[in-house]
Design a protein around this motif. Structure first.
Motif, PDB file in Angstrom:
ATOM      1  N   GLY A 147       0.774  -1.228   0.000  1.00 53.54           N
ATOM      2  CA  GLY A 147       0.000   0.000   0.000  1.00 53.54           C
ATOM      3  C   GLY A 147       0.807   1.281   0.000  1.00 53.54           C
ATOM      4  N   ARG A 148       2.125   1.166  -0.009  1.00 53.97           N
ATOM      5  CA  ARG A 148       2.939   2.376  -0.051  1.00 53.97           C
ATOM      6  C   ARG A 148       3.593   2.524  -1.422  1.00 53.97           C
ATOM      7  N   ARG A 149       3.765   3.767  -1.846  1.00 53.56           N
ATOM      8  CA  ARG A 149       4.361   4.091  -3.134  1.00 53.56           C
ATOM      9  C   ARG A 149       5.578   4.973  -2.891  1.00 53.56           C
ATOM     10  N   ILE A 150       6.720   4.533  -3.403  1.00 54.93           N
ATOM     11  CA  ILE A 150       7.966   5.269  -3.186  1.00 54.93           C
ATOM     12  C   ILE A 150       8.617   5.540  -4.537  1.00 54.93           C
ATOM     13  N   HIS A 151       8.808   6.795  -4.854  1.00 56.22           N
ATOM     14  CA  HIS A 151       9.467   7.198  -6.096  1.00 56.22           C
ATOM     15  C   HIS A 151      10.974   7.244  -5.845  1.00 56.22           C
ATOM     16  N   LEU A 152      11.727   6.531  -6.664  1.00 59.94           N
ATOM     17  CA  LEU A 152      13.176   6.456  -6.506  1.00 59.94           C
ATOM     18  C   LEU A 152      13.853   7.219  -7.649  1.00 59.94           C
ATOM     19  N   TYR A 153      14.721   8.147  -7.314  1.00 64.07           N
ATOM     20  CA  TYR A 153      15.442   8.941  -8.299  1.00 64.07           C
ATOM     21  C   TYR A 153      16.940   8.695  -8.143  1.00 64.07           C
ATOM     22  N   GLY A 154      17.623   8.443  -9.241  1.00 64.02           N
ATOM     23  CA  GLY A 154      19.071   8.303  -9.225  1.00 64.02           C
ATOM     24  C   GLY A 154      19.707   9.407 -10.042  1.00 64.02           C
ATOM     25  N   THR A 155      20.615  10.152  -9.452  1.00 69.69           N
ATOM     26  CA  THR A 155      21.244  11.269 -10.151  1.00 69.69           C
ATOM     27  C   THR A 155      22.473  10.797 -10.920  1.00 69.69           C
ATOM     28  N   PRO A 156      22.854  11.499 -11.983  1.00 69.42           N
ATOM     29  CA  PRO A 156      24.120  11.171 -12.667  1.00 69.42           C
ATOM     30  C   PRO A 156      25.294  11.512 -11.763  1.00 69.42           C
ATOM     31  N   GLY A 157      26.368  10.753 -11.881  1.00 68.48           N
ATOM     32  CA  GLY A 157      27.497  10.961 -10.988  1.00 68.48           C
ATOM     33  C   GLY A 157      28.444  12.053 -11.422  1.00 68.48           C
ATOM     34  N   GLN A 158      28.533  12.333 -12.726  1.00 72.72           N
ATOM     35  CA  GLN A 158      29.530  13.270 -13.219  1.00 72.72           C
ATOM     36  C   GLN A 158      29.105  14.716 -12.993  1.00 72.72           C
ATOM     37  N   GLU A 159      30.077  15.524 -12.605  1.00 76.94           N
ATOM     38  CA  GLU A 159      29.798  16.920 -12.269  1.00 76.94           C
ATOM     39  C   GLU A 159      29.303  17.712 -13.463  1.00 76.94           C
ATOM     40  N   ARG A 160      29.635  17.292 -14.676  1.00 74.05           N
ATOM     41  CA  ARG A 160      29.182  18.045 -15.852  1.00 74.05           C
ATOM     42  C   ARG A 160      27.674  17.949 -16.045  1.00 74.05           C
ATOM     43  N   PHE A 161      27.015  17.010 -15.324  1.00 75.38           N
ATOM     44  CA  PHE A 161      25.557  16.921 -15.360  1.00 75.38           C
ATOM     45  C   PHE A 161      24.942  17.536 -14.100  1.00 75.38           C
ATOM     46  N   ARG A 162      25.646  18.516 -13.547  1.00 79.04           N
ATOM     47  CA  ARG A 162      25.174  19.188 -12.333  1.00 79.04           C
ATOM     48  C   ARG A 162      23.767  19.759 -12.499  1.00 79.04           C
ATOM     49  N   PHE A 163      23.450  20.194 -13.706  1.00 78.06           N
ATOM     50  CA  PHE A 163      22.116  20.777 -13.929  1.00 78.06           C
ATOM     51  C   PHE A 163      21.020  19.775 -13.586  1.00 78.06           C
ATOM     52  N   MET A 164      21.301  18.474 -13.761  1.00 77.79           N
ATOM     53  CA  MET A 164      20.314  17.460 -13.398  1.00 77.79           C
ATOM     54  C   MET A 164      20.239  17.294 -11.882  1.00 77.79           C
ATOM     55  N   TRP A 165      21.355  17.484 -11.193  1.00 76.75           N
ATOM     56  CA  TRP A 165      21.328  17.446  -9.732  1.00 76.75           C
ATOM     57  C   TRP A 165      20.333  18.498  -9.223  1.00 76.75           C
ATOM     58  N   GLU A 166      20.460  19.703  -9.777  1.00 76.53           N
ATOM     59  CA  GLU A 166      19.619  20.810  -9.321  1.00 76.53           C
ATOM     60  C   GLU A 166      18.169  20.611  -9.729  1.00 76.53           C
ATOM     61  N   LEU A 167      17.943  20.058 -10.936  1.00 78.28           N
ATOM     62  CA  LEU A 167      16.575  19.818 -11.387  1.00 78.28           C
ATOM     63  C   LEU A 167      15.875  18.810 -10.476  1.00 78.28           C
ATOM     64  N   ILE A 168      16.566  17.719 -10.167  1.00 77.07           N
ATOM     65  CA  ILE A 168      15.972  16.700  -9.304  1.00 77.07           C
ATOM     66  C   ILE A 168      15.760  17.251  -7.901  1.00 77.07           C
ATOM     67  N   ALA A 169      16.749  18.005  -7.397  1.00 76.66           N
ATOM     68  CA  ALA A 169      16.686  18.496  -6.024  1.00 76.66           C
ATOM     69  C   ALA A 169      15.628  19.585  -5.839  1.00 76.66           C
ATOM     70  N   THR A 170      15.482  20.460  -6.820  1.00 77.18           N
ATOM     71  CA  THR A 170      14.596  21.612  -6.640  1.00 77.18           C
ATOM     72  C   THR A 170      13.217  21.435  -7.268  1.00 77.18           C
ATOM     73  N   GLU A 171      13.083  20.475  -8.190  1.00 83.02           N
ATOM     74  CA  GLU A 171      11.805  20.303  -8.870  1.00 83.02           C
ATOM     75  C   GLU A 171      11.201  18.912  -8.630  1.00 83.02           C
ATOM     76  N   LEU A 172      11.838  17.897  -9.167  1.00 79.99           N
ATOM     77  CA  LEU A 172      11.243  16.561  -9.148  1.00 79.99           C
ATOM     78  C   LEU A 172      11.131  15.976  -7.741  1.00 79.99           C
ATOM     79  N   ALA A 173      12.147  16.212  -6.913  1.00 77.72           N
ATOM     80  CA  ALA A 173      12.146  15.589  -5.586  1.00 77.72           C
ATOM     81  C   ALA A 173      12.445  16.607  -4.492  1.00 77.72           C
ATOM     82  N   HIS A 174      11.922  17.821  -4.665  1.00 81.99           N
ATOM     83  CA  HIS A 174      12.158  18.857  -3.656  1.00 81.99           C
ATOM     84  C   HIS A 174      11.510  18.496  -2.318  1.00 81.99           C
ATOM     85  N   ASP A 175      10.485  17.641  -2.362  1.00 81.19           N
ATOM     86  CA  ASP A 175       9.789  17.221  -1.144  1.00 81.19           C
ATOM     87  C   ASP A 175      10.160  15.778  -0.791  1.00 81.19           C
TER      88      ASP A 175
END
Length: 318
Positions: free
Chosen positions: A59-87
């Protein structure tokens, strides 16, 4: 019941994609592509955007997000942190014990992600301990104590769904007293641990001849030079004018090298040249490594390439 969200972050090759896929199987989505840079020394494919899966159980639903490891994809770190999984409900830092400088990884990824995930549960999950037995759980706990960060440390196998399931439960269940393994770290152990770090830092010279040779092979790199605190050139593949220009730029830096405390970090300075290209100057081991590059490679890309070479290669001290 509100859905939970958990973010996996950490360096390339630590097991973020593997962990999510081992738990969720074929329903997991990934953006793995063929590695085209020095990352391919460690793995054939690397994540360039993110991994995602929806884990449903009892009965529980958990969304799992994995970020890219390389620093050149930092924009995805911020997108996931501030938009997709800010909560998000919490986050899991995956580290690879088989990389050359796990403490450097720990400090780098915590400094970049904790600003987005303050006051959220944090777990440190370490893979690769079956391949490399040190650092130990006590080592990681000691480093976290020095950083004033409270988080449990678990050694896991990202390929084992039970291990990943355990991490998920640790995030979504009520908090409990933080320990690392079954042992608490005593004051004496912390003192011994700090002394060990200092001793190891003196032994683990990072600017080796093998590293410099491999940096020279990177695209858009013209040459490198290693200069010590006395201003003496220990190695150079630069042209005479390039070496002279580098020494001119850094003449006020080299006298300070022997006076700077050096642990795990590598400081980087970028210097523009009169001709085409630029110097990237790395400082560690009380020495200065100057890398002359053309404008065809950005500083961020070069930094990532050198970091990859230092983390997965032949530079681990005997």
């Amino acid at each position: 019941m509100k859905d939970s969200k958990i973010v996996f972050f950490g360096p390339v090759g630590a097991g973020k994609t593997t962990a999510i896929k081992s738990l969720c199987g074929t329903t997991a989505l990934s953006t793995d592509v063929q590695a085209s840079d020095s990352t391919q020394r460690a793995k054939r494919k690397t994540t360039v955007a993110m991994d995602y899966a929806l884990f449903e159980e009892a009965g529980r639903r958990i969304h799992l997000y994995g970020t890219p490891g390389q620093e050149r994809f930092r924009f995805m770190w911020e997108l996931i942190a501030t938009e997709l999984a800010h909560d998000s409900s919490g986050h899991i830092l995956l580290l690879d014990n088989a990389r050359n400088h796990p403490r450097q990884d720990l400090e780098f990824y915590l400094s970049n992600f904790l600003e987005h995930y303050q006051n959220k549960p944090l777990i440190i999950a370490v893979t690769g301990s079956d391949l490399v037995h040190t650092p130990t759980q006590a080592d990681y706990a000691g480093w976290l104590t020095e950083l004033n960060i409270k988080a449990p440390v678990f050694f896991i196998d990202a390929r084992n769904p039970e291990d990943v399931h355990f991490l998920i439960d640790e995030i979504v269940q009520p908090p409990h007293p933080v320990t690392s393994g079954s042992d608490k770290i005593t004051v004496q152990e912390e003192v011994q641990h700090t002394e060990q770090i200092i001793r190891q830092a003196k032994l683990n010279k990072r600017f080796t001849s093998e590293l410099m040779q491999d940096i020279e092979q990177l695209p858009a790199v013209n040459g490198v030079a290693l200069i010590n605190g006395q201003g003496k050139t220990e190695y150079s593949s630069l042209t005479t004018p390039q070496l002279k220009e580098l020494k001119h730029f850094t003449q006020n830096i080299t006298p300070l090298l022997d006076k700077v405390d050096d642990f795990d970090g590598i400081d980087t300075i970028t210097l523009d040249t009169e001709a085409d290209g630029y110097f990237s100057v790395l400082i560690a081991d009380h020495r200065l490594l100057g890398v002359h590059c053309t404008d065809q490679i950005t500083m961020l890309m070069l930094k990532q390439e050198i970091n990859n070479l230092m983390q997965w290669s032949r530079y681990t001290p005997a």
